[in-house]
Design an enzyme around this catalytic site. Structure first.
Site, mmCIF file in Angstrom:
data_model
loop_
_atom_site.group_PDB
_atom_site.id
_atom_site.type_symbol
_atom_site.label_atom_id
_atom_site.label_comp_id
_atom_site.label_asym_id
_atom_site.label_seq_id
_atom_site.Cartn_x
_atom_site.Cartn_y
_atom_site.Cartn_z
ATOM 1 N N GLY A 55 0.822 -1.202 0.000
ATOM 2 C CA GLY A 55 0.000 0.000 0.000
ATOM 3 C C GLY A 55 0.848 1.239 0.000
ATOM 4 O O GLY A 55 2.042 1.205 0.293
ATOM 5 N N MET A 96 -1.891 6.513 -1.851
ATOM 6 C CA MET A 96 -3.061 6.626 -2.690
ATOM 7 C C MET A 96 -3.959 5.402 -2.635
ATOM 8 O O MET A 96 -5.178 5.511 -2.745
ATOM 9 C CB MET A 96 -2.639 6.860 -4.137
ATOM 10 N N VAL A 114 -3.068 -2.377 -1.640
ATOM 11 C CA VAL A 114 -3.000 -3.477 -2.594
ATOM 12 C C VAL A 114 -3.235 -4.783 -1.843
ATOM 13 O O VAL A 114 -2.655 -5.027 -0.789
ATOM 14 C CB VAL A 114 -1.633 -3.518 -3.309
ATOM 15 N N ASP A 143 6.019 7.982 -12.710
ATOM 16 C CA ASP A 143 6.339 7.617 -11.324
ATOM 17 C C ASP A 143 7.256 6.397 -11.285
ATOM 18 O O ASP A 143 7.048 5.464 -10.524
ATOM 19 C CB ASP A 143 5.058 7.336 -10.531
#
Length: 716
Positions: free
Chosen positions: A18, A21, A24, A133
């Site tokens: 995680g 944003m 997971v 990113d």
């Protein structure tokens, strides 16, 4: 979310990561029977309509990519306020974990990883998708060594949101390109700059720019030069350093023109002919964002203007031609020249004042020079020193420590250690101030409460925080019997709320393995009373309502013949209720028959061993028993017959088979209640004994005139 069935299809199994944003999770696609990764948008973003719109558009755009080095996106969906992206699940580690464990990497391994990342970027750029990113956290390395780039398209949505969202933008500032740091539109070359930093970090084990805040790091991307890779790690080939130097040029025009061009350079940089190539150079200082020194401005460069307001200055002096034009203009306008001063007092006063002012200026200038004439000293390098030692070294060198000291959590440096300083390896005036950046060590996490949760949940969550849950000395589990469900945590050490370093934490969990179990005793052939005693001894429960009866040929009446679903030696929790089935004897339609076996010894007067075996509806070739006889004797053998069955008796004398007699269910039903077998010896034997000598059931007495089997009044 764990245990939730997202979209009616994706069963959430466990959290695997995680960021600021999204979180997971590992999930199972029940429709296609495969594991997937599900990225779920954090709740603070769910009401930002523009963010959601771009999030979905970019995620769908990234789903169009099909490349072996790109994590495939399978689905994009929404359930109530939950927005999620379903993607390929990669079994392995991310590049950041590998760098933390093994950096600096060997040049061939780092180039191999960078090649696959660059190949993925080339494919994305050709499809008009820019990652924005690129960082080690977004690079996954599968167990087969395959590199997978993830989070395509997400960064564009992040940059549209506010920079104050925790972890959304500033979390990747160490990998920003200069144009990204300025907030201007970023293109393909921004991804190449970030890839250059990733390659730099793989080969050196450190980041090119560090700072006390994200803003300071961003400014360094814009203004400062980084320490060249071969200075940090001399084992890097010059050809590989050249790739990094070109990818990380501040001016995008001096970087690679495309990911494909960088890919070609990476592919050949380890060839023997290139390893010792000349160091890359670039024409001029074209980095427009570099800090510049402005030339000093002289008083002669300015003059007062009669048309200016008080305090304003205009560039001057004017040229002679312009002055002539001004004088002519003045005459044309009828303005007379300034009248000359009459008398000598005013000029003398002006001269005296001027001389005094000049004297004061000269005196002050000399005083200032004396003050500024401070000896220079070498600034010691205190990076890697503890703060107290660094202070001593700076004071001994005649330097001062700039307050406040910058402190920041840095996992790569022990607490209290200096990891950056200003003016290192320079000569400065004695008494100059030096700024220091000191590590606060690793940022401590706060341990949550896992009591009442499953042990697997604790494993998954602590693994995400960096705890090595595979090491028994770090993650210890003590299983005990309890009333809680198996796998439930009963106690934890340390307690919830404890701050911890994931690399030093040692955890102990007391975990329930359920209620204590006992093996099921063997009750077959036992009476009901015996069965109850045996069950009570191991804390198992037998209720009267759980005692069933059934007729049985094989089991005598009153004995246990079945224990239901629990069999002998099955582990049962204490307090478990069991059931048994007890024989009620033969069924109603069963018939009983008796064989009267009269047998003499093989030789009269000598001992013979008699063995009788019978077969009926209760079993085959069952032993009736053995007897030692010295004279003729009669033995009665009872058998049970079921419809359409047959019973038999076999007689052995001195281990030799001598006779067999059979009877059918129909014969018995028709009135044959008993049968006789006579087995004489090898020598003449006396007459059979009278019933008074060897009484048998149902055998007629000698002298009564009855012959068994011929009496019509003989009933079953």
């Amino acid at each position: 979310m764990i245990g939730h069935n997202l979209g009616g299809r994706y069963e959430i199994l466990t959290r695997i990561g995680g960021g600021g944003m999204a979180l997971v999770y590992k999930a199972h696609d029940v429709l296609l029977n495969r594991n997937v990764a599900v990225k779920v948008l954090r709740q603070q973003f769910v009401h930002d309509e523009e963010f959601i719109r771009r999030f979905r558009r970019e995620a769908q755009s990234a789903a169009s990519l099909s490349h072996p080095n790109v994590v495939s996106i399978y689905d994009v969906g929404q359930e109530d306020d939950t927005h999620y992206i379903v993607m390929e699940y990669i079994e392995g580690n991310n590049l950041n974990e590998i760098i933390q464990e093994r950096a600096p990497l060997q040049a061939d391994e780092a180039v191999r990883i960078a090649l696959q990342i660059c190949d993925a970027l080339d494919h994305a750029h050709q499809n008009s998708i820019i990652h924005r990113d690129i960082k080690p956290h977004n690079i996954l390395i599968g167990k087969n060594g395959r590199v997978k780039v993830t989070d395509f398209g997400i960064a564009r949505a992040v940059t549209s949101s506010t920079i104050t969202q925790t972890g959304s933008v500033v979390g990747s500032v160490h990998y920003f390109s200069p144009e990204h740091a300025k907030g201007v539109s970023t293109g393909e070359k921004s991804d190449l700059y970030s890839l250059g930093i990733v390659l730099y970090q793989m080969l050196t084990g450190k980041l090119p720019f560090l700072g006390e805040s994200p803003i300071s790091v961003a400014l360094k991307h814009l203004q400062e030069e980084f320490e060249e890779p071969r200075v940090v790690n001399p084992h890097i080939p010059q050809s590989v350093e050249n790739v990094i130097l070109r990818a990380m040029r501040k001016n995008p025009a001096e970087r690679y023109h495309s990911a494909h061009e960088m890919l070609i350079d990476l592919d050949s940089c380890l060839k023997p002919s290139r390893l010792n190539e000349p160091k890359a150079t670039f024409d001029g200082d074209s980095d427009m964002e570099a800090t510049r020194v402005m030339p000093a401005l002289r008083p002669s460069d300015f003059r007062p203007s009669s048309s200016s307001s008080v305090g304003e200055w205009q560039p001057g002096p004017a040229s002679p031609s312009s002055q002539t034009q001004d004088d002519g203009k003045r005459k044309e306008e009828g303005l007379s020249e300034r009248p000359k001063q009459k008398g000598w007092k005013r000029p003398v006063t002006i001269v005296v004042v001027t001389l005094i002012a000049l004297a004061l200026i000269i005196w002050g200038f000399r005083a200032i020079l004396n003050m500024l004439d401070v000896p220079e000293v070498d600034v010691p390098n205190v990076v890697g020193e503890q703060l107290a030692d660094a202070k001593v070294k700076l004071e001994e060198a005649g330097l001062k420590l700039q307050e406040p000291i910058h402190e920041e959590f840095m996992s790569d440096f022990p607490a209290g250690e200096v990891y950056e300083q200003t003016k290192a390896k320079m000569r400065v005036k004695q008494g100059s101030y030096i700024e220091l950046w000191v590590s606060k060590g690793i940022e401590l996490e706060r341990l949550g409460s896992y009591i009442g949760k499953k042990i697997q949940t604790a494993r998954d969550e602590l693994k995400v925080l960096g705890v090595d849950v595979s090491d028994p000395s770090v993650f210890s589990v003590d299983e005990v019997f309890s009333e809680q469900d198996p796998g439930t945590i009963l106690k934890q050490t340390p307690e919830a709320g404890t701050e911890f370093d994931p690399k030093e934490l040692k955890l102990t969990f007391m975990v329930s393995k359920g209620r204590e179990t006992v093996p099921m005793p063997n009750l077959i052939g036992k009476t009901v009373a015996e069965a109850k005693d045996m069950l009570r001894a191991v804390d198992l429960v037998l209720k009267d309502s759980d005692i069933l009866t059934e007729p049985s040929y094989a089991m005598k009446k009153g004995l246990v013949m079945d224990t239901g679903k629990f069999k002998f030696q099955d582990p049962l929790t204490k307090g478990t209720e069991v059931s048994i089935t007890v024989s009620s004897g033969p069924p109603k339609d069963a018939l009983e028959h008796k064989f009267n076996v009269t047998i003499a010894p093989a030789v009269a007067g000598k001992t013979s061993e008699i063995r009788i075996v019978y077969s009926d509806s209760t079993g085959e070739n069952m032993e009736w028993g053995k007897r030692q006889i010295t004279e003729m004797q009669t033995f009665t053998v009872s058998v049970i017959l079921s419809p359409d069955a047959e019973a038999s008796v076999k007689v052995y004398r001195d281990s030799q088979f001598v006779d067999e007699k059979k009877i059918s269910y129909a014969d018995v039903k028709n009135g044959t209640k008993t049968s006789n077998m006579n087995v004489p010896g090898t020598e003449p034997t006396p007459p059979p004994p009278t019933p008074t000598e060897v009484p048998t059931i149902g055998e007629p007495q000698e002298g009564t005139g009855e012959d068994h089997g011929d009496n019509p009044d003989d009933e079953q």
